[in-house]
Design an enzyme around this catalytic site. Structure first.
Site, mmCIF file in Angstrom:
data_model
loop_
_atom_site.group_PDB
_atom_site.id
_atom_site.type_symbol
_atom_site.label_atom_id
_atom_site.label_comp_id
_atom_site.label_asym_id
_atom_site.label_seq_id
_atom_site.Cartn_x
_atom_site.Cartn_y
_atom_site.Cartn_z
ATOM 1 N N HIS A 157 0.607 -1.213 -0.061
ATOM 2 C CA HIS A 157 -0.054 0.064 0.001
ATOM 3 C C HIS A 157 0.916 1.291 -0.072
ATOM 4 C CE1 HIS A 157 -4.287 -1.804 0.629
ATOM 5 N NE2 HIS A 157 -3.346 -2.773 1.155
ATOM 6 N N ASP A 365 3.442 9.516 -0.932
ATOM 7 C CA ASP A 365 2.498 8.657 -0.499
ATOM 8 C C ASP A 365 2.182 7.486 -1.500
ATOM 9 O OD1 ASP A 365 0.187 8.361 0.983
ATOM 10 O OD2 ASP A 365 -0.440 10.543 1.048
HETATM 11 C C1 GDG Z 1 -1.981 3.972 3.179
HETATM 12 C C2 GDG Z 1 -1.089 4.635 2.257
HETATM 13 C C3 GDG Z 1 -2.658 4.480 0.488
HETATM 14 C C4 GDG Z 1 -8.301 10.438 7.426
HETATM 15 N N1 GDG Z 1 -8.556 11.333 8.617
HETATM 16 C C5 GDG Z 1 -9.673 10.829 9.163
HETATM 17 C C6 GDG Z 1 -9.834 9.748 8.459
HETATM 18 N N2 GDG Z 1 -9.271 9.631 7.408
HETATM 19 C C7 GDG Z 1 -9.431 8.427 6.586
HETATM 20 C C8 GDG Z 1 -9.596 9.032 4.925
HETATM 21 C C9 GDG Z 1 -8.860 8.007 4.205
HETATM 22 C C10 GDG Z 1 -7.992 7.362 5.140
HETATM 23 O O1 GDG Z 1 -8.336 7.659 6.475
HETATM 24 C C11 GDG Z 1 -6.461 7.665 4.584
HETATM 25 O O2 GDG Z 1 -6.358 7.043 3.455
HETATM 26 P P1 GDG Z 1 -4.954 7.487 2.847
HETATM 27 O O3 GDG Z 1 -4.914 6.801 1.401
HETATM 28 O O4 GDG Z 1 -5.041 9.230 2.569
HETATM 29 O O5 GDG Z 1 -3.418 7.175 3.610
HETATM 30 P P2 GDG Z 1 -2.934 6.331 4.634
HETATM 31 O O6 GDG Z 1 -3.631 6.123 5.858
HETATM 32 O O7 GDG Z 1 -1.517 6.555 4.790
HETATM 33 O O8 GDG Z 1 -3.105 4.981 3.925
HETATM 34 C C12 GDG Z 1 -1.712 5.587 1.195
HETATM 35 C C13 GDG Z 1 -3.741 3.809 1.409
HETATM 36 O O9 GDG Z 1 -2.795 3.295 2.508
HETATM 37 C C14 GDG Z 1 -4.581 2.692 0.618
HETATM 38 O O10 GDG Z 1 -3.741 1.735 -0.145
HETATM 39 O O11 GDG Z 1 -3.855 5.274 -0.361
HETATM 40 O O12 GDG Z 1 -0.790 5.917 0.188
HETATM 41 O O13 GDG Z 1 -0.318 5.812 3.006
HETATM 42 O O14 GDG Z 1 -9.776 7.320 3.708
HETATM 43 O O15 GDG Z 1 -10.964 9.299 4.861
HETATM 44 N N3 GDG Z 1 -11.136 9.206 8.769
HETATM 45 C C15 GDG Z 1 -11.963 9.304 9.687
HETATM 46 N N4 GDG Z 1 -11.501 10.372 10.637
HETATM 47 C C16 GDG Z 1 -10.399 11.131 10.402
HETATM 48 O O16 GDG Z 1 -10.200 12.060 11.153
HETATM 49 N N5 GDG Z 1 -12.892 8.526 10.041
#
Ligand code: GDG
Length: 460
Positions: A157, A365
Site C-alpha cells: 500500500h 504517498d
Molecule cells: C495507506 C497509504 C494509500 C483520515 N482522517 C480521518 C479519516 N481519514 C481517512 C481518510 C482516508 C484514510 O483515512 C486515509 O487514507 P490515505 O490513502 O489518504 O492514507 P494512509 O492512511 O496513509 O494509507 C496510502 C492507502 O494506504 C490505501 O492503499 O492510499 O498512500 O499511505 O479514507 O478519509 N477517517 C476518519 N476520521 C479522520 O479524522 N474517520
C-alpha cells in the site's frame, strides 16, 4: 471458485461498513468465496512470550475471522519498531528518520514466522492467498518454507523507493528475496514498478523477462501496478446521510462569506503538513486579499503516537499553527483551525463538499485516498478544486488536479491562489474528468484486477 484468504496486519469485521472502502471491498470478495481473514487482534499481552500469541476464531456471516494476540515485545519490535520505525520511513524516502540499529528485525521475522505457523494450520490446498502491506512482506517465504504451495499475491500500500534508498535497509536483499516467494506483487503506481525493476536489475542477478516479469532465486514473479481506488457508491451514500448533510450545512453557514481550504489526514510526516502550513502562511503574505477570508481546516487524526518522530511532528505543527493564528488572526477570524482528533467518517463527505480547495500535498504517498474522496464528495454544479502533490501515487491517475511540488512553497501558494480564483466552467470540466476516472477505477476495479491477475499467473 477458490477460497480467498486475506492477511493484513489489522482486520475489520466486513459487516461493519464504518471501517471504510478497503474493508468493504475485501469483505465482499471474502463473502463471495466463503473466505478467511487473518491478522493481529489488536491486543497486546504485557508479559506475553515473544513469538507466541493466542489465536481467536470468529465467524462473520460467510467469512471466518482469525486473529492472533502479540506479546508486548513482539508488538514493539515488529509493529512499532521494524514496520513503522524502519520500513515506513525508508519507503517514504525518510532515511533520516529510520531507526536501523535498534535490533527490531528479530521481532519482525519472529512475528511473520508465528503468523505463518498459525495460518498454515487453517489453509486448504486450493486457497488463493492475498497478503497486504509492509508489515508482512516475508509471510509467503515463511509459508513456502512450511510446504504451502497455494497461489500467493502481495499488495504494497505504500511506495516502493528507488534502489539506492531501499538499499539503505540493512536487510534489503533478504526483504526483496522474500518477495520472490509470491506469484504476484502489486504496487500502487508505474513509478513503483519502475523502481522494483531497477532494483532487481542492479542489486540482484535476476533475469528481467519482461516489463512485469522477473526470474530469480529459482522463481518467476509478476510485478504490476494496481492503483487502489475507493468505494464510490459507499462514499456517495455516506454523503447523503444525515451526519454528512448536517456537517455541510453547518460549514456552509459558518463560511458563507469566507473560502474554506481543507486538509484531512492521519498525522504523519509523509503527508507534508509543516510545508502545507508554511505554504498557507505564504499565501496570506503574498495575496493579502485572502486575509480575513481564507480559512484552512486541517484535520490531523492521531496516529502511531508512541513513535518518536510523530511526537516531534505534533510539536512542530502546534507551533506553526499558533504562530500563523497569532500573526494573522483577527477578533472575528482565525486563519487555521487545526484539529488533532479523529473526525467521524460519516461527517467527512459533508466537510469535503463545503471546501473550495482540498490540499492533498504529501511529500510521498503510495496512493492517497483523500484525493479521491474529495472528488466524489463535490457538487458537480459547483465543485471545489483539488490541489495534489505530484509525489502522491494518485497523481498518475488524477492528471486534471492542479499538480504541485509541496517542497516549493512559493509556487504551491501560487497554485492555491489559482485554485481559489478558478472560473466555474474550468472547475466543472476538471471535476467531471476526475470523477469519471475515480468512478471507473474504484476499489472493486482494483480488487478484480488484482485477483484476476493472481488467478492468471501461469502455474510454476
Ligand atoms: C495507506 C497509504 C494509500 C483520515 N482522517 C480521518 C479519516 N481519514 C481517512 C481518510 C482516508 C484514510 O483515512 C486515509 O487514507 P490515505 O490513502 O489518504 O492514507 P494512509 O492512511 O496513509 O494509507 C496510502 C492507502 O494506504 C490505501 O492503499 O492510499 O498512500 O499511505 O479514507 O478519509 N477517517 C476518519 N476520521 C479522520 O479524522 N474517520
Amino acid at each position: 471458485m477458490s477460497r480467498l484468504v486475506v492477511i493484513s496486519n489489522r482486520i475489520a469485521d466486513p459487516r461493519k461498513p464504518a471501517s471504510g472502502g478497503l474493508a468493504v471491498a475485501v469483505g465482499q470478495a471474502l463473502e463471495a468465496s466463503g473466505g478467511l481473514w487473518f491478522g493481529w487482534s489488536g491486543k497486546i499481552v504485557e508479559d506475553g512470550t515473544p513469538g507466541e500469541g493466542d489465536l481467536h476464531l470468529q465467524t462473520a456471516g460467510n467469512v471466518q475471522l482469525a486473529t492472533v494476540d502479540l506479546s508486548r515485545e513482539d508488538h514493539d519490535s515488529y509493529y512499532l519498531g521494524y514496520s513503522n520505525g524502519v520500513l515506513w520511513p525508508v519507503f517514504h524516502y525518510r532515511l533520516d528518520l529510520a531507526d536501523f540499529d535498534a535490533g527490531y528485525i528479530g521481532g519482525y521475522r519472529r512475528v511473520n514466522h508465528m503468523f505463518a505457523r498459525k495460518l498454515a494450520n487453517l489453509l486448504q490446498p486450493d486457497d488463493v492467498i492475498w497478503v497486504h502491506d509492509y508489515h508482512l512482506m516475508p509471510l509467503a517465504a515463511e509459508l513456502r518454507a512450511m510446504g504451502c504451495r497455494q497461489r500467493m499475491g502481495f499488495f504494497l500500500h505504500i511506495p516502493l523507493p528507488p534502489p539506492l534508498i531501499l538499499a539503505a535497509v540493512p536487510e534489503h536483499d533478504w526483504l526483496v528475496r522474500t518477495l520472490f516467494a509470491y506469484d504476484l506483487v502489486g504496487l500502487q503506481s508505474d513509478a513503483d514498478v519502475a523502481h522494483f525493476s531497477r532494483y532487481v536489475g542492479t542489486e540482484t542477478s535476476a533475469d528481467i523477462l519482461g516489463e512485469h516479469e522477473f526470474r530469480a532465486f529459482g522463481k518467476t514473479l509478476q510485478v504490476q501496478a494496481f492503483p487502489i481506488g475507493i468505494d464510490v457508491d459507499e462514499f456517495q451514500a455516506l454523503g447523503q446521510g444525515r451526519e454528512s448533510q448536517e456537517m455541510y450545512a453547518q460549514m456552509k453557514g459558518e463560511y458563507s462569506r469566507r473560502r474554506l481550504l481543507l486538509g484531512v489526514e492521519r498525522m504523519d510526516y509523509s503527508k507534508g503538513l509543516p510545508q502545507r502550513l508554511k505554504t498557507f502562511r505564504h499565501l496570506l503574505q503574498t495575496y493579502p486579499e485572502n486575509v480575513g477570508s481564507a480559512t484552512l481546516i486541517q484535520i490531523a487524526a492521531p496516529s502511531r503516537e508512541s513513535v518518536d518522530a510523530y511526537a516531534a511532528l505534533r510539536q512542530e505543527l502546534e507551533s506553526l499553527c499558533g504562530a500563523i493564528n497569532g500573526n494573522f488572526g483577527e477578533l472575528d477570524w482565525m486563519p487555521v483551525r487545526y484539529i488533532h482528533r479523529n473526525v467521524a467518517r460519516k461527517r467527512l463527505p459533508g466537510l469535503y463538499r463545503a471546501a473550495s480547495v482540498a490540499l492533498v500535498t504529501p511529500l510521498r504517498d503510495g496512493m492517497n485516498l483523500v484525493a479521491k474522496e474529495f472528488v466524489v464528495a463535490q457538487d458537480p454544479d459547483d465543485p471545489g478544486v483539488l490541489v495534489l502533490s505530484r509525489f502522491a501515487g494518485a497523481a498518475e491517475q488524477l492528471a486534471e488536479a492542479l499538480m504541485v511540488n509541496p517542497y516549493d512553497i512559493a509556487r504551491t501558494a501560487e497554485t492555491i491562489q489559482r485554485a481559489l480564483q478558478m472560473p466555474l466552467d474550468e472547475r466543472q470540466r476538471r471535476h467531471q474528468s476526475l470523477l469519471t476516472r475515480v468512478r471507473e477505477q474504484d476499489v472493486h476495479w482494483w480488487r478484480e484486477r488484482f485477483l484476476n491477475a493472481l488467478a492468471n499467473v501461469p502455474a510454476p
